[in-house]
Design an enzyme around this catalytic site. Structure first.
Site: not given
Length: 233
Positions: A97, A131, A135
């Site tokens: 991840s 983020h 994303k």
């Protein structure tokens, strides 16, 4: 080493730059799910595509006998299917991840803190992840990994993006322009709070980790993780 890049967005371009600086060669660049595939010259494939393309990309590489390193998130409902497919092909697969060395150390720190906090039910737990606005998935795969680690050692049974129930960890997923990635875990009680936090300053750490994983996995068989690559945990 000859690398097939499956996905050619920001991460793919960062990986390409670092790979070339490390004297590797890019033999294939797939920009979208409908592109042609030719793995004949590749020693390893690195997948940083999109959730809708990841499973197909990984399977095609495994069909060609090419080891696959994948960092695409948002497709993990098919993770067990990919593991079975890899084993049926006697192939090589590594998913993470997050490929950052710092984040993988952060995972180990998170596990240790989760164990320490297990008996202190007066603390509630929350994860915040931030983020960049490009994303596509929320929460991040890293935040999910952190939540799953906490669930393993505590009384929580699930995570949620919504208002949490007593048995759920709330993940606050925020999207802000030009933020590579920030993750913070906070344990809060009426008396005090305890927090651990990882902040990425650029995408270079993620890209470098993916290259290191590809170098490590090149001549191996089986299913691996970054813990194997970094020999931690």
């Amino acid at each position: 080493m000859k690398i097939a890049l499956l996905g050619y967005g920001r991460m793919g371009k960062n990986i390409e730059s670092i790979a070339l600086n490390r004297n590797h060669t890019i033999t294939l660049k797939i920009a979208d799910a409908n592109s042609d595939y030719n793995f004949s010259d590749a020693d390893v494939a690195i997948d940083f595509s999109v959730p809708s393309a990841a499973v197909n990309n990984i399977k095609k590489a495994l069909d060609a006998g090419v080891p696959v390193v994948s960092g695409t998130t948002g497709w993990l409902d098919k993770y067990d299917e990919i593991l079975d497919y890899c084993k049926s092909k006697n192939g090589t697969f590594l998913y993470a991840s997050n490929f950052s060395l710092g984040v993988n150390l952060f995972f180990e720190l998170n596990k240790k803190l989760s164990e320490l906090m297990a008996g202190f039910t007066e603390y509630s737990t929350e994860i915040e992840e931030i983020h960049h606005t490009q994303k596509l998935d929320a929460p991040s795969g890293t935040a999910i990994t952190l939540a799953e680690q906490i669930i393993k050692f505590n009384n929580y049974t699930n995570w949620t993006l919504d208002q949490p129930k007593s048995n759920e960890i709330h993940i606050a997923a925020k999207r802000i322009e030009n933020v590579p990635g920030t993750h913070e875990i906070t344990y809060s009680s009426e008396i005090d709070s305890i927090s651990i936090k990882h902040t990425a300053h650029s995408r270079q750490g993620f890209a470098m980790g993916a290259i290191i994983a590809a170098e490590w996995i090149k001549d191996k068989k089986g299913v691996f993780s970054m813990k194997d690559v970094l020999n931690i945990g």
